[in-house]
Design an enzyme around this catalytic site. Sequence first.
Site, mmCIF file in Angstrom:
data_model
loop_
_atom_site.group_PDB
_atom_site.id
_atom_site.type_symbol
_atom_site.label_atom_id
_atom_site.label_comp_id
_atom_site.label_asym_id
_atom_site.label_seq_id
_atom_site.Cartn_x
_atom_site.Cartn_y
_atom_site.Cartn_z
ATOM 1 N N HIS A 123 37.402 42.920 42.502
ATOM 2 C CA HIS A 123 36.528 43.591 43.482
ATOM 3 C C HIS A 123 36.387 42.720 44.724
ATOM 4 O O HIS A 123 36.388 43.205 45.851
ATOM 5 C CB HIS A 123 35.141 43.845 42.898
ATOM 6 C CG HIS A 123 35.077 45.047 42.020
ATOM 7 N ND1 HIS A 123 35.323 46.311 42.494
ATOM 8 C CD2 HIS A 123 34.803 45.175 40.704
ATOM 9 C CE1 HIS A 123 35.196 47.174 41.489
ATOM 10 N NE2 HIS A 123 34.885 46.513 40.403
ATOM 11 N N HIS A 145 39.195 42.119 36.329
ATOM 12 C CA HIS A 145 38.740 43.345 37.005
ATOM 13 C C HIS A 145 37.613 43.025 37.986
ATOM 14 O O HIS A 145 37.633 43.445 39.142
ATOM 15 C CB HIS A 145 38.263 44.373 35.966
ATOM 16 C CG HIS A 145 37.648 45.605 36.566
ATOM 17 N ND1 HIS A 145 38.320 46.795 36.709
ATOM 18 C CD2 HIS A 145 36.433 45.823 37.119
ATOM 19 C CE1 HIS A 145 37.552 47.683 37.287
ATOM 20 N NE2 HIS A 145 36.382 47.111 37.557
ATOM 21 N N GLU A 146 36.648 42.255 37.510
ATOM 22 C CA GLU A 146 35.495 41.948 38.372
ATOM 23 C C GLU A 146 35.908 41.132 39.584
ATOM 24 O O GLU A 146 35.528 41.429 40.718
ATOM 25 C CB GLU A 146 34.418 41.195 37.581
ATOM 26 C CG GLU A 146 33.788 41.996 36.458
ATOM 27 C CD GLU A 146 33.365 43.380 36.892
ATOM 28 O OE1 GLU A 146 32.933 43.546 38.042
ATOM 29 O OE2 GLU A 146 33.488 44.310 36.088
#
Length: 829
Positions: free
Chosen positions: A555, A551-552
């Site tokens: 970004h 998820h990170e």
Amino acid sequence: MRRLFVAAIAAAGLAGVLAHDSHPVSRRKTLSFGPVLPHAAYHTNPVYHTRLLRSDDPYEVARTFVEDLVRDIPGGSYQIRKDSYTDQATGVTHVYVRQYVNGIEVADGDINLNVKDGVVLSYGDSFFRPKEAGAQAFQRDVDPHSEYCQSLEREIADQLQHIDGSKPQHGVDRDALTQLGYLYDWNCQFVNLPDFMSESPDFANAEDAASGDVTRALLQFMIAATPSEELSAEILGNTGKYISDMRVTFEHHLAGDHPPTFTVDNVPDAVNPVKGRLAFVQVPNGDATSLQLVWKFEVEMKDNWYEAAVSAEAPHRIISVVDWASDSPVPMAPIPPKGGEGATYNVFAWGINDPSVGERSIQKENFDTLASPLGWHALPYANDPESSHLRLKDSSKIRNTTTTWGNNVFAHEDWEGRNNWVNNYRPDAGANKVFDFKYNPQVTLTDDALEEAQKYINATVTQLFYTSNLVHDLYYRYGFNEVAGNFQQHNFGRGGQENDAVIANAQDGSGYNNANFMTPPDGQNGRCRMYLWNTANPYRDGDLEAGIVIHELSHGLSTRLTGGPANSGCLGWGESGGMGEGWGDFLATTIRSNRNYSDYAMGSWAANQEKGIRNYPYSLDETVNPSTYKTLDKPGYWGVHAIGEVWAQILWVVSNRLIAKHGFVDDLFPPKPLDDGTIPEGDFYRAREYDAQGKPKPLVPKHGNSLVVQLVLDGMKLQPCRPSFFDARDAIITADKTLTGGENFCELWEGFASRGLGVDAKVEGRTPWGGGVRTNGVRVPAECSSDVPPPEEPAPGDGDDDDDGDDDDWPWLAWVVQHSTPYSWRWPF
Ligand SMILES: *[C@@H]1O[C@H](CO)[C@@H](O)[C@H](O)[C@H]1NC(C)=O
Ligand SMILES: *[C@@H]1O[C@H](CO)[C@@H](O)[C@H](O)[C@H]1NC(C)=O
Ligand SMILES: *[C@@H]1O[C@H](CO)[C@@H](O)[C@H](O)[C@H]1NC(C)=O
């Protein structure tokens, strides 16, 4: 307002819950808002001007096209940005154009054109256009910020009225209230500061009060931005001192007639000199916009990296602010092992989302010669931060490491939670690169839990390094390569900006129960911070939950691909900011899924709760996850994570339509290239096709899950800066047209329409917080309609039956109580 907020909670009979302080989540103060531009649009079927000549040069095509679009803008000019590029896989050239008026950049005047075979396939356009031709529309002292905050106040007031004291567990969406409380606190606490400051004798009397002073505008921003209330109070009390301490250095450029850029040193709470320049931004003015002259700052702080626009003239108002940092809140089928003597790692293998679903095993350094030509543990001395003193220029001298230090990722502990990283501890696996470290956490007394977790730092850093490198290699193969702005120290002469590998902090000491990622523009390192979770004993380590790491890192992917590598300001707030979260959840969920369909929740292991860290698990079942487009109107969906959850859910539904049609591939990694560099089709791609001129067409992934990853990444490249849900949907459909000739047109539309994003979906009155009134659209284009009309779905998003009553585990109220502020509130009732 906070007092009122807490009083209302207490009156609602929830006081008992206030004492329930289990595991407060680390919340990072973050500001993000900016004007919604009423005229910005994404055009997927541009109408051609007959005069437009087809040319082999995509930039020539773009120039002709843009000139046609903008010829009547007085004082207007434009520049094709240097980060424009041609995607070798699809053959699409992504051209990014920035607007200038009277020689000054319009910071949100963007046109992105997608050009292929001499044709503009689609384009986004947010160029400033004066309301009446010929009229210059410069505006002074507008205050859109104050309007946004008023809309937020109305929303909070509305929600407080819905608190039903007789039913403490029902009728209150606590997460929603918490979210709104934060949004208001962070963004609106200082909304009246400019007027206050301009009246302050200290501020006005400081030397050189001439309009356009950089330091005053910047100091006002820092008062609003610092998470330290002591520091903002201190600055307010000593304005003159802070102003005179700052040093502004202008950098005049020899060529070009643009205004100079500058840096400001000694800025309180900034960790590096602040970069700045003069620019315009657009502020809404009816159905058009006016130009506001601003100082545009890039402010790097410990927990934030802001791109802020502050009006150049007093009173200095914050017009827009994007935080390049994003907060959190997942692997894949095994990869065929590669020969050779790479490193080995004792890790949860790619495909095991977290320690609850598998054991560790010995995995090989599985680098892809295309994505990581040197492997994961080597980089040129010339690009090595530890060798910068050598000042080497020759990138053929390669440094081989035996630690978690390489061309794509630098992974290490950050127990101090500070910004230093080069000399932080990282495991050394010795000459044979055997990263086999113990992981055997024990139950301890609470006071010893941190120390116990730190015993396994070697294993944790190893896992973070392994997952992050695989994410790099996977995304690379779907088109997040050097020209597209990926994260690498050395780019192998393949274009793009270098020296920007991901700095990955394991067990970051600056908080618990979260994670975040900072994405500056291409050429500056991304920064990933993973935290421990004190949700269980022993503590759970976010580094070991692949979904959170993915998820990170996503970004970085979505921010660099949307609006071009050099523009990190395209996913700042509202729907675009929300989708920035949603893509990460969607990709993490897609990566962990296998051919036996299952629902998945985000972050269940780390958060130690089955439903994870979102409102619902991702599911095809509407009773499990009822989110639709209209859900965004619900109280509490004014925050990027809630908006993102809706977007990820819609993508999950769409992707499963493609899986139903095309099947599922166990390994999302495309085949490794052959020795001559060509990519074999394997069972992964369809047989390569050629166009009429004999040129190879782009390779098309055969299966539904690999195809959707390709379409989602291609869509990011096609969509405009600050995309809406509609723009992102249209970009995915356009990506399919480019890649497959549009063979999934109807499946995609049916998937989107089944969750409210059909052709008749509407939104009115969007706000920078994600507010607005939405109408679900359930219709598909006429060519996709069968005899059976689409079902008249209710809009599940606007019910109030979502309170599942079990959210005591999520300790939001503790924060409400702890959080108090010395400043008085401007409250409308
Ligand atoms: C690092 O490894 C590569 C490939 O094995 C080798 O060519 C190179 O000489 C090594 N570098 C150093 C400084 O030993
Ligand atoms: C990490 O690994 C190193 C090298 O093997 C070892 O010396 C050290 O004790 C380990 N650290 C911990 C906390 O176990
Ligand atoms: C899917 O389910 C089948 C039947 O239960 C099982 O044999 C297979 O191992 C499962 N596959 C995966 C990847 O979990």
